[in-house]
Write an enzyme that holds these catalytic residues in place. Sequence first.
Site, PDB file in Angstrom:
ATOM      1  CE1 TYR A 235      52.395  32.198  44.371  1.00  0.00           C
ATOM      2  CE2 TYR A 235      52.102  31.343  46.589  1.00  0.00           C
ATOM      3  CZ  TYR A 235      52.025  31.178  45.222  1.00  0.00           C
ATOM      4  OH  TYR A 235      51.558  29.992  44.683  1.00  0.00           O
TER       5      TYR A 235
ATOM      6  NE  ARG B 185      46.949  25.993  38.292  1.00  0.00           N
ATOM      7  CZ  ARG B 185      47.550  27.116  37.927  1.00  0.00           C
ATOM      8  NH1 ARG B 185      47.189  27.716  36.808  1.00  0.00           N
ATOM      9  NH2 ARG B 185      48.493  27.637  38.673  1.00  0.00           N
TER      10      ARG B 185
ATOM     11  NE  ARG C  59      51.360  31.272  32.232  1.00  0.00           N
ATOM     12  CZ  ARG C  59      50.918  31.560  33.453  1.00  0.00           C
ATOM     13  NH1 ARG C  59      51.584  31.166  34.508  1.00  0.00           N
ATOM     14  NH2 ARG C  59      49.815  32.245  33.622  1.00  0.00           N
TER      15      ARG C  59
ATOM     16  CG  ASN D  68      45.818  26.726  41.800  1.00  0.00           C
ATOM     17  OD1 ASN D  68      46.663  26.490  42.649  1.00  0.00           O
ATOM     18  ND2 ASN D  68      45.879  27.797  41.025  1.00  0.00           N
TER      19      ASN D  68
ATOM     20  CB  THR E 207      44.489  30.871  37.913  1.00  0.00           C
ATOM     21  OG1 THR E 207      45.517  31.438  37.113  1.00  0.00           O
ATOM     22  CG2 THR E 207      44.861  31.010  39.377  1.00  0.00           C
TER      23      THR E 207
ATOM     24  CG  PHE F 112      44.484  36.459  46.197  1.00  0.00           C
ATOM     25  CD1 PHE F 112      45.744  35.929  45.924  1.00  0.00           C
ATOM     26  CD2 PHE F 112      43.878  37.237  45.216  1.00  0.00           C
ATOM     27  CE1 PHE F 112      46.394  36.168  44.720  1.00  0.00           C
ATOM     28  CE2 PHE F 112      44.522  37.486  43.997  1.00  0.00           C
ATOM     29  CZ  PHE F 112      45.778  36.948  43.754  1.00  0.00           C
TER      30      PHE F 112
HETATM   31  P1  CMP Z   1      49.522  30.509  41.424  1.00  0.00           P
HETATM   32  O1  CMP Z   1      49.773  30.184  40.002  1.00  0.00           O
HETATM   33  O2  CMP Z   1      50.276  29.776  42.447  1.00  0.00           O
HETATM   34  O3  CMP Z   1      49.781  32.080  41.636  1.00  0.00           O
HETATM   35  C1  CMP Z   1      49.148  32.825  42.668  1.00  0.00           C
HETATM   36  C2  CMP Z   1      48.011  32.068  43.290  1.00  0.00           C
HETATM   37  O4  CMP Z   1      47.062  32.867  43.968  1.00  0.00           O
HETATM   38  C3  CMP Z   1      47.189  31.364  42.235  1.00  0.00           C
HETATM   39  O5  CMP Z   1      47.949  30.301  41.716  1.00  0.00           O
HETATM   40  C4  CMP Z   1      45.936  30.984  43.024  1.00  0.00           C
HETATM   41  O6  CMP Z   1      46.053  29.726  43.651  1.00  0.00           O
HETATM   42  C5  CMP Z   1      45.880  32.057  44.115  1.00  0.00           C
HETATM   43  N1  CMP Z   1      44.688  32.900  44.031  1.00  0.00           N
HETATM   44  C6  CMP Z   1      43.771  33.034  44.984  1.00  0.00           C
HETATM   45  N2  CMP Z   1      42.803  33.901  44.613  1.00  0.00           N
HETATM   46  C7  CMP Z   1      43.134  34.333  43.383  1.00  0.00           C
HETATM   47  C8  CMP Z   1      42.522  35.240  42.461  1.00  0.00           C
HETATM   48  N3  CMP Z   1      41.381  35.867  42.724  1.00  0.00           N
HETATM   49  N4  CMP Z   1      43.144  35.432  41.270  1.00  0.00           N
HETATM   50  C9  CMP Z   1      44.320  34.803  40.971  1.00  0.00           C
HETATM   51  N5  CMP Z   1      44.942  33.938  41.822  1.00  0.00           N
HETATM   52  C10 CMP Z   1      44.351  33.693  42.997  1.00  0.00           C
END
Ligand code: CMP
Length: 136
Positions: free
Chosen positions: A52, A105, A88, A115, A94, A60
């Site tokens: 990540y 989701r 997607r 999620n 998200t 976060f």
């Molecule tokens: P994912 O698609 O795995 O990519 C990054 C992850 O960060 C996202 O899913 C969310 O689960 C997590 N996340 C936590 N807080 C936030 C936020 N404020 N905005 C976007 N992603 C977030």
Amino acid sequence: MSNIEQTLSIIKPDAVERNLQDQIKSEFKSNNFEIIKEKKIHILKEEAEKFYKVHESKPFYSDLCAYLSSGPIVVMMLQRENAVLENRKLMGATNPKDAEDGTIRKKYGISIDKNSVHGSDSVENAKIELDFFFKD
Ligand code: CMP
């Protein structure tokens, strides 16, 4: 012209913990995705931090990496026509609260953190993310 792509999907700890992996895999299969490769793994926080890295500056980031490494996950190489975009669409927004009915989701997600699934956001990132988990 056909545009067969591969993308990375992760079934996150919240979904594996609730034993949803077969249901989620069925969602992919019934939407014409082929699961080319898959493995169930439990990664270290340091590995999640590498995965990540694009989110390193986000508030976060630390919680996100702690979460992805908190329990087993299922990583998959998915293939179909326009796989990145179609995955997607199938995952939905998200935040499960904002996701459309019928999306993974919306059906299974608990919160923005929990999620249930991750999917690559571009063809370029799909290659990087697939290499991360499946490079021989
Ligand atoms: P994912 O698609 O795995 O990519 C990054 C992850 O960060 C996202 O899913 C969310 O689960 C997590 N996340 C936590 N807080 C936030 C936020 N404020 N905005 C976007 N992603 C977030």
